[in-house]
Design a protein around this motif. Structure first.
Motif, PDB file in Angstrom:
ATOM      1  N   GLU A 150      -2.597  19.142   5.680  1.00 49.38           N
ATOM      2  CA  GLU A 150      -1.773  20.323   5.950  1.00 49.38           C
ATOM      3  C   GLU A 150      -0.296  19.962   6.030  1.00 49.38           C
ATOM      4  N   ALA A 151       0.001  18.719   6.434  1.00 53.21           N
ATOM      5  CA  ALA A 151       1.393  18.273   6.509  1.00 53.21           C
ATOM      6  C   ALA A 151       1.910  17.754   5.166  1.00 53.21           C
ATOM      7  N   GLY A 152       1.052  17.773   4.155  1.00 53.85           N
ATOM      8  CA  GLY A 152       1.472  17.376   2.816  1.00 53.85           C
ATOM      9  C   GLY A 152       1.355  15.899   2.515  1.00 53.85           C
ATOM     10  N   HIS A 153       0.629  15.143   3.336  1.00 49.88           N
ATOM     11  CA  HIS A 153       0.484  13.709   3.110  1.00 49.88           C
ATOM     12  C   HIS A 153      -0.736  13.420   2.230  1.00 49.88           C
ATOM     13  N   ARG A 170      -2.846  12.490  17.384  1.00 51.74           N
ATOM     14  CA  ARG A 170      -2.545  12.993  16.040  1.00 51.74           C
ATOM     15  C   ARG A 170      -1.050  13.175  15.770  1.00 51.74           C
ATOM     16  N   PRO A 171      -0.265  13.756  16.701  1.00 56.64           N
ATOM     17  CA  PRO A 171       1.183  13.877  16.411  1.00 56.64           C
ATOM     18  C   PRO A 171       1.841  12.522  16.164  1.00 56.64           C
ATOM     19  N   ARG A 172       1.433  11.508  16.919  1.00 62.20           N
ATOM     20  CA  ARG A 172       1.994  10.168  16.736  1.00 62.20           C
ATOM     21  C   ARG A 172       1.648   9.622  15.357  1.00 62.20           C
ATOM     22  N   ILE A 173       0.408   9.826  14.929  1.00 57.55           N
ATOM     23  CA  ILE A 173      -0.018   9.319  13.624  1.00 57.55           C
ATOM     24  C   ILE A 173       0.682  10.082  12.508  1.00 57.55           C
ATOM     25  N   LEU A 174       0.850  11.390  12.680  1.00 57.86           N
ATOM     26  CA  LEU A 174       1.551  12.175  11.668  1.00 57.86           C
ATOM     27  C   LEU A 174       3.010  11.739  11.542  1.00 57.86           C
ATOM     28  N   GLU A 175       3.614  11.345  12.637  1.00 57.05           N
ATOM     29  CA  GLU A 175       4.979  10.822  12.578  1.00 57.05           C
ATOM     30  C   GLU A 175       5.025   9.537  11.749  1.00 57.05           C
ATOM     31  N   MET A 176       4.010   8.692  11.898  1.00 60.77           N
ATOM     32  CA  MET A 176       3.959   7.465  11.096  1.00 60.77           C
ATOM     33  C   MET A 176       3.844   7.791   9.611  1.00 60.77           C
ATOM     34  N   LEU A 177       3.001   8.774   9.276  1.00 59.37           N
ATOM     35  CA  LEU A 177       2.860   9.173   7.875  1.00 59.37           C
ATOM     36  C   LEU A 177       4.168   9.765   7.354  1.00 59.37           C
ATOM     37  N   LEU A 219       0.846  -1.189   0.000  1.00 61.87           N
ATOM     38  CA  LEU A 219       0.000   0.000   0.000  1.00 61.87           C
ATOM     39  C   LEU A 219       0.883   1.240   0.000  1.00 61.87           C
ATOM     40  N   ALA A 220       0.592   2.193  -0.882  1.00 62.38           N
ATOM     41  CA  ALA A 220       1.377   3.421  -0.937  1.00 62.38           C
ATOM     42  C   ALA A 220       1.224   4.205   0.365  1.00 62.38           C
ATOM     43  N   PRO A 221       2.237   4.967   0.768  1.00 59.41           N
ATOM     44  CA  PRO A 221       2.122   5.757   1.988  1.00 59.41           C
ATOM     45  C   PRO A 221       0.957   6.741   1.922  1.00 59.41           C
ATOM     46  N   GLY A 222       0.371   7.041   3.074  1.00 58.96           N
ATOM     47  CA  GLY A 222      -0.717   8.007   3.130  1.00 58.96           C
ATOM     48  C   GLY A 222      -1.799   7.565   4.094  1.00 58.96           C
ATOM     49  N   LEU A 223      -2.783   8.440   4.266  1.00 64.02           N
ATOM     50  CA  LEU A 223      -3.929   8.164   5.128  1.00 64.02           C
ATOM     51  C   LEU A 223      -5.083   7.656   4.279  1.00 64.02           C
ATOM     52  N   TYR A 224      -5.623   6.499   4.642  1.00 64.15           N
ATOM     53  CA  TYR A 224      -6.745   5.897   3.928  1.00 64.15           C
ATOM     54  C   TYR A 224      -7.976   5.954   4.827  1.00 64.15           C
ATOM     55  N   ALA A 242       7.043   8.974   8.249  1.00 59.13           N
ATOM     56  CA  ALA A 242       7.997   7.873   8.078  1.00 59.13           C
ATOM     57  C   ALA A 242       7.675   7.010   6.856  1.00 59.13           C
ATOM     58  N   GLY A 243       6.641   7.401   6.117  1.00 61.84           N
ATOM     59  CA  GLY A 243       6.307   6.669   4.891  1.00 61.84           C
ATOM     60  C   GLY A 243       5.385   5.487   5.097  1.00 61.84           C
ATOM     61  N   GLN A 244       4.665   5.455   6.207  1.00 61.86           N
ATOM     62  CA  GLN A 244       3.754   4.346   6.465  1.00 61.86           C
ATOM     63  C   GLN A 244       2.362   4.615   5.889  1.00 61.86           C
ATOM     64  N   SER A 245       1.653   3.520   5.662  1.00 61.81           N
ATOM     65  CA  SER A 245       0.246   3.614   5.241  1.00 61.81           C
ATOM     66  C   SER A 245      -0.623   3.438   6.475  1.00 61.81           C
ATOM     67  N   VAL A 246      -1.566   4.370   6.655  1.00 63.23           N
ATOM     68  CA  VAL A 246      -2.427   4.387   7.835  1.00 63.23           C
ATOM     69  C   VAL A 246      -3.872   4.325   7.387  1.00 63.23           C
ATOM     70  N   ALA A 247      -4.608   3.317   7.858  1.00 61.06           N
ATOM     71  CA  ALA A 247      -6.033   3.182   7.559  1.00 61.06           C
ATOM     72  C   ALA A 247      -6.835   3.672   8.756  1.00 61.06           C
ATOM     73  N   GLN A 248      -7.759   4.575   8.512  1.00 62.04           N
ATOM     74  CA  GLN A 248      -8.598   5.119   9.576  1.00 62.04           C
ATOM     75  C   GLN A 248     -10.028   4.585   9.430  1.00 62.04           C
TER      76      GLN A 248
END
Length: 283
Positions: A111-114, A74-81, A7-12, A83-89
């Motif tokens: 806003e962080a560009g992800h 949120r700061p923890r999740i933004l750090e994961m993004l 899965l490509a990095p980003g928030l899903y 770092a190039g991780q894929s995050v499913a919400q």
């Protein structure tokens, strides 16, 4: 997406069923299986859904994200993004960000560009609109009404002139009081009360607000409630009339379009026919 590809990095932002567990898309299952991290409103609910569909996540976290811990998480999740991780919400049911805390996370990610991806699916406002029998060409989702009667009345007064089907969430114990207040503020409009959509005891009650008040008098409905109210048919604007005529004239004669729109808006047919002639000419 190829279910076997990473899965490509980003928030899903992943929609989940509002009742029936099979009301989930194949893409949603692929994302839940492949994401590096899942952030869930209730981790127990999300783990149960994945168990039902045979998704195993050994070694990959499922963390809680909800109203009470969102600011801290949120700061923890933004750090994961970052770092190039894929995050499913996911929320407990339906589409995240519809009356739940998901909006702040998606905004922070953009806003962080992800990259932020929608994985669409079930949504109780849309499911209720489909079965309500009310117009779906224009609608407004108003979420939960205030609990205090004064604030609730003011909100309904603000929405009274909106030329659209109004959609609200409400609790079962407040359903009767809300319907009565709606009749008082909005008039005796056509409406529907939908309960437990897609679940075993799904019910939809349709009628005027007065009829619905009589129906629920002495009856406290259980489960998730969606209330839908038709727009005010007594004050249809020329803008509404002409918009509907322009759409109808794409496929109908002037006569048929006038009849259709006059019936929908409860307007004199001769007046609507004259407007249709002005808009579309004779066919």
């Amino acid at each position: 997406m190829d279910k076997d590809a990473p899965l490509a990095p980003g928030l899903y932002v992943v929609s989940t069923p509002i009742g029936a567990a099979r009301d989930i898309t194949l893409r949603a299952l692929d994302v839940l299986a492949a994401a590096d991290v899942i952030v869930a409103e209730d981790t127990r609910v999300s783990r149960r859904l994945m168990e039902i569909h045979g998704i195993r996540r050994e070694g990959r976290p499922v963390i809680a994200y909800h109203d009470h811990n969102g600011a801290a998480q949120r700061p923890r999740i933004l750090e994961m993004l970052e770092a190039g991780q894929s995050v499913a919400q996911v929320s407990d049911a339906g589409t995240p960000m519809v009356a739940d805390p998901g909006f702040d996370l998606a905004r922070a990610a953009t806003e962080a560009g992800h990259a932020v991806h929608a994985v669409p699916g079930a949504s109780s406002p849309l499911a209720a609109l489909v079965v309500s029998g009310l117009p779906s060409d224009r609608f407004l989702f108003a979420g939960f009404l205030p609990t205090a009667e004064g604030a609730k009345r003011r909100m309904l007064e603000e929405l009274a002139s909106v030329p659209a089907t109004l959609i609200f969430f409400e609790s079962g114990r407040r359903c009767l009081g809300t319907v009565k207040l709606m009749e008082s503020v909005l008039g005796d409009r056509s409406a529907a009360v939908c309960r437990e959509l897609t679940k075993k005891f799904e019910t939809t009650v349709r009628g005027s607000l007065g009829e619905l008040a009589a129906h629920f008098d002495g009856d406290v409905p259980k489960g998730e409630i969606v209330i839908l109210v038709d727009r005010d048919r007594s004050v249809a604007s020329e803008e509404d009339r002409d918009r509907m005529l322009e759409e109808a004239l794409k496929t109908m004669s002037v006569k048929d379009a006038a009849r259709e729109v006059a019936g929908a808006l409860d307007l004199p047919r001769k007046d609507v026919y004259a407007a249709a002639l002005a808009l579309g000419g004779r066919k």
